[in-house]
Design a protein around this motif. Structure first.
Motif, PDB file in Angstrom:
ATOM      1  N   LYS A  65      45.310  41.956  35.604  1.00  0.00           N
ATOM      2  CA  LYS A  65      44.975  40.539  35.570  1.00  0.00           C
ATOM      3  C   LYS A  65      43.920  40.269  34.502  1.00  0.00           C
ATOM      4  O   LYS A  65      42.958  41.013  34.353  1.00  0.00           O
ATOM      5  CB  LYS A  65      44.460  40.074  36.931  1.00  0.00           C
ATOM      6  N   ASN A  66      44.130  39.160  33.795  1.00  0.00           N
ATOM      7  CA  ASN A  66      43.133  38.773  32.798  1.00  0.00           C
ATOM      8  C   ASN A  66      42.085  37.879  33.456  1.00  0.00           C
ATOM      9  O   ASN A  66      42.167  37.561  34.645  1.00  0.00           O
ATOM     10  CB  ASN A  66      43.800  38.093  31.597  1.00  0.00           C
ATOM     11  N   SER A  67      41.109  37.442  32.700  1.00  0.00           N
ATOM     12  CA  SER A  67      40.002  36.683  33.274  1.00  0.00           C
ATOM     13  C   SER A  67      40.460  35.332  33.829  1.00  0.00           C
ATOM     14  O   SER A  67      39.944  34.866  34.845  1.00  0.00           O
ATOM     15  CB  SER A  67      38.898  36.483  32.247  1.00  0.00           C
ATOM     16  N   LEU A  68      41.444  34.686  33.193  1.00  0.00           N
ATOM     17  CA  LEU A  68      41.949  33.419  33.712  1.00  0.00           C
ATOM     18  C   LEU A  68      42.643  33.617  35.057  1.00  0.00           C
ATOM     19  O   LEU A  68      42.453  32.834  35.983  1.00  0.00           O
ATOM     20  CB  LEU A  68      42.909  32.759  32.719  1.00  0.00           C
ATOM     21  N   GLU A  69      43.435  34.665  35.161  1.00  0.00           N
ATOM     22  CA  GLU A  69      44.114  34.943  36.433  1.00  0.00           C
ATOM     23  C   GLU A  69      43.104  35.228  37.542  1.00  0.00           C
ATOM     24  O   GLU A  69      43.272  34.758  38.673  1.00  0.00           O
ATOM     25  CB  GLU A  69      45.075  36.117  36.268  1.00  0.00           C
ATOM     26  N   ASN A  70      42.073  35.965  37.226  1.00  0.00           N
ATOM     27  CA  ASN A  70      41.026  36.231  38.220  1.00  0.00           C
ATOM     28  C   ASN A  70      40.327  34.941  38.633  1.00  0.00           C
ATOM     29  O   ASN A  70      40.045  34.726  39.814  1.00  0.00           O
ATOM     30  CB  ASN A  70      40.010  37.238  37.680  1.00  0.00           C
ATOM     31  N   TYR A  71      40.054  34.081  37.658  1.00  0.00           N
ATOM     32  CA  TYR A  71      39.417  32.796  37.940  1.00  0.00           C
ATOM     33  C   TYR A  71      40.313  31.940  38.833  1.00  0.00           C
ATOM     34  O   TYR A  71      39.863  31.351  39.811  1.00  0.00           O
ATOM     35  CB  TYR A  71      39.108  32.063  36.631  1.00  0.00           C
ATOM     36  N   ARG A  74      40.351  32.801  42.449  1.00  0.00           N
ATOM     37  CA  ARG A  74      39.181  32.323  43.177  1.00  0.00           C
ATOM     38  C   ARG A  74      39.144  30.801  43.301  1.00  0.00           C
ATOM     39  O   ARG A  74      38.601  30.267  44.251  1.00  0.00           O
ATOM     40  CB  ARG A  74      37.907  32.812  42.491  1.00  0.00           C
TER      41      ARG A  74
END
Length: 86
Positions: A65-71, A74
């Motif tokens: 997962k990239n940072s956008l997917e992690n964001y 949440r």
């Protein structure tokens, strides 16, 4: 053999490790009862293999997962995460 892969699929990700442990126990029991060369024994170990592959796939999906997917995981209602059908 009483257990099928479908019954383990409903267990969910949180119980996947428990499902693997149960499948291994059942595979050993099946092989003891029917013999290690039986079709039931082979199917039981195939179920174990499929569950372990699913666990591995889930772990790899989390790692990629990239940072956008992690964001978005949440904050799913965030504007950046909304998906529109056009």
């Amino acid at each position: 053999m009483t257990t099928t892969l479908n019954s383990f699929e409903t267990a969910g990700a949180a119980n996947l490790e428990e499902a693997i442990t149960e499948a291994i126990t059942e595979a050993r029991t099946t092989c003891e009862l029917n013999g290690s060369d039986s079709a039931n024994c082979a199917v039981a170990w195939d179920i174990v293999e499929e569950l372990q592959a699913e666990k591995s796939d889930q772990q790899q999906a989390k790692a990629k997962k990239n940072s956008l997917e992690n964001y978005c995981d949440r904050h799913p209602a965030s504007v950046e995460c909304l998906i529109y059908d056009v």
